[in-house]
Design an enzyme around this catalytic site. Structure first.
Site, PDB file in Angstrom:
ATOM      1  N   GLU A 285       0.832  -1.208   0.000  1.00  0.00           N
ATOM      2  CA  GLU A 285       0.000   0.000   0.000  1.00  0.00           C
ATOM      3  C   GLU A 285       0.872   1.265   0.000  1.00  0.00           C
ATOM      4  O   GLU A 285       0.562   2.244  -0.683  1.00  0.00           O
ATOM      5  CB  GLU A 285      -0.924   0.005   1.221  1.00  0.00           C
ATOM      6  CG  GLU A 285      -1.950  -1.118   1.240  1.00  0.00           C
ATOM      7  CD  GLU A 285      -2.871  -1.088   0.047  1.00  0.00           C
ATOM      8  OE1 GLU A 285      -3.182   0.011  -0.451  1.00  0.00           O
ATOM      9  OE2 GLU A 285      -3.274  -2.173  -0.420  1.00  0.00           O
ATOM     10  N   ASP A 366       3.571  -4.168  -5.905  1.00  0.00           N
ATOM     11  CA  ASP A 366       4.142  -5.450  -5.483  1.00  0.00           C
ATOM     12  C   ASP A 366       5.662  -5.434  -5.636  1.00  0.00           C
ATOM     13  O   ASP A 366       6.402  -5.861  -4.735  1.00  0.00           O
ATOM     14  CB  ASP A 366       3.562  -6.595  -6.327  1.00  0.00           C
ATOM     15  CG  ASP A 366       2.157  -6.986  -5.908  1.00  0.00           C
ATOM     16  OD1 ASP A 366       1.718  -6.570  -4.821  1.00  0.00           O
ATOM     17  OD2 ASP A 366       1.481  -7.692  -6.688  1.00  0.00           O
TER      18      ASP A 366
END
EC number: 3.4.24.84
Length: 424
Positions: A285, A366
């Site tokens: 995040e 990611d």
């Protein structure tokens, strides 16, 4: 000869329904596959796979019924002139309560009140079935009937409080906007979005959920250390009681400038016993923040909003357009509704484009977490979230490309492994 706008719009709605139903059928076929994708064999347990498969198929069957009813109602509303009939009916109600039917703001609010009542009635059976049959059957729903209706009433009351001033402002802006109408509308919506993003987490979200500070301990220290290392201006770290309504899990962040907050669902903490896995999710995040994904998305939305209002200003005075939909007057709200229907083809293309960008952002976030050294924790965290949320394991490539804003788990794991090798 007048252009048959309404017939064209209804025709395209039906064409898009057929196309999306075709994609739904492809996805339904993929969901029925009895085996896991090769990448997930040995990673996802057979028990979780069977539960996920059953849950996804239940939702798929429900989706077919819901979409069929929706296209029937929407097409009928336009084709049989229900929209102009309801507009006249809502105007006729005003004198009965001593209000001026010539006042467009009052007329519009009366119309919206009727629409809200109608939508609540028509959506209620589907909401109840989804929550208390499908979600309960698969162990996700934690709501009681009382809580469900209490939340619904709260939502209605919020609409009653917030909608009138917003609607009134939009009508006044359109009536007085002149040649710079699109810019004025965009500026109003821009300010409104900032206000809502400010007050929602402070005043509105707590009406539905309880937010408590994350207790002191290793998890809090690890998250604060990560945020500090990235110079993320974390001011508050909350846990939200998502488990009171559902066992689905998530985490998110919000806030402006130097006042950022992170929220963890209590279900995420319960499901990920390894604290490093939760920190890996937060690293993902924070990757969105560090790579300016939120900023880019916000700018893109603002540009699209301005373009939409620009298009609206071009057609709002088209008498033929209003007449095609059965209106002999040109109310502001009705003009916005008609315009939204006429640009449906562009909306589908824009939505597809935004999904492509969103999926690219997910891969980048990611990769960011992997570069920070969280590959070995992010991988099992994503698998656990997939398992616990019973997300679809098998996905049709065309369906996912068109609908998904996040890449399927198989693609994310493959990308993480590839990035991890590069990092090594």
């Amino acid at each position: 000869m007048a252009i048959p706008y309404m017939e064209t719009v209804v025709g395209f709605m039906i064409v898009m329904y057929v196309f999306e139903t075709y994609l739904d059928m492809r996805q339904h076929t993929a969901l029925k596959l009895p085996t896991l994708p090769k990448t997930l064999v040995g990673v996802i347990s057979q028990e979780k796979f069977e539960k996920s498969r059953a849950y996804s198929l239940d939702k798929s069957h429900f989706h077919f019924v819901h979409e069929f009813v929706t296209i029937l109602m929407d097409s009928a509303m336009l084709f049989f002139g229900i929209l102009p009939w309801f507009w006249k009916l809502s105007g006729g109600f005003l004198p009965m309560v001593g209000l001026d039917p010539e006042n467009e703001i009052l007329h519009t609010l009366s119309f919206l009140a009727g629409v809200m009542i109608w939508s609540q009635i028509t959506d209620l059976p589907f909401s109840l079935y989804s929550t208390f049959v499908i979600e309960s059957r698969h162990g996700f729903n934690k709501q009681t009937i009382w809580m469900f209706f209490r939340d619904m009433v709260k939502g209605i009351l919020l609409s009653v409080i917030l909608a009138p001033p917003i609607v009134a402002a939009i009508i006044v802006i359109v009536q007085k906007g002149g040649p710079y109408l699109a810019i004025y509308l965009w500026a109003f919506m821009f300010v409104l979005s900032l206000v809502m993003m400010t007050i929602y987490p402070v005043l509105i979200a707590p009406l539905f959920n309880k937010f408590t500070p994350l207790p002191d301990g290793d998890l809090r220290e690890k998250i604060e250390k990560l945020a500090s290392s990235l110079k993320f201006p974390l001011t508050k770290l909350f846990v939200v009681d998502g488990s009171t309504r559902s066992s689905h899990s998530n985490a998110y962040m919000y806030g402006f400038f130097k006042n950022k907050r992170i929220v963890l669902y209590d279900t995420l903490i319960q499901q990920c016993k390894n604290e490093d896995e939760i920190v890996a999710v937060i690293a993902h995040e924070l990757g969105h923040w560090k790579l300016n994904h939120t900023t880019y998305s916000f700018i893109a939305v603002q540009i699209l909003t301005l373009l939409q209002f620009g298009g609206y200003t071009l057609v709002r005075n088209s008498t033929d357009l209003f007449r095609s939909f059965g209106f002999d007057t040109q109310p502001v709200l009705i003009g916005l509704i008609i315009f939204q229907h006429t640009v449906i083809p562009l909306q589908h293309l824009v939505s597809f484009g935004l999904n492509l960008v969103s999926r690219a952002f997910e891969f980048q976030a990611d990769a960011f977490a992997v570069k920070l050294g969280y590959a070995k924790d992010l991988r099992p965290a994503l698998v656990k979230l997939q398992e616990e949320n019973l997300s679809a394991m098998n996905t049709d490539p065309l369906y996912s490309a068109y609908h998904y804003s996040h890449p399927p788990l198989v693609e994310r794991l493959r990308a993480i492994d590839g990035q991890d090798k590069k990092t090594d």
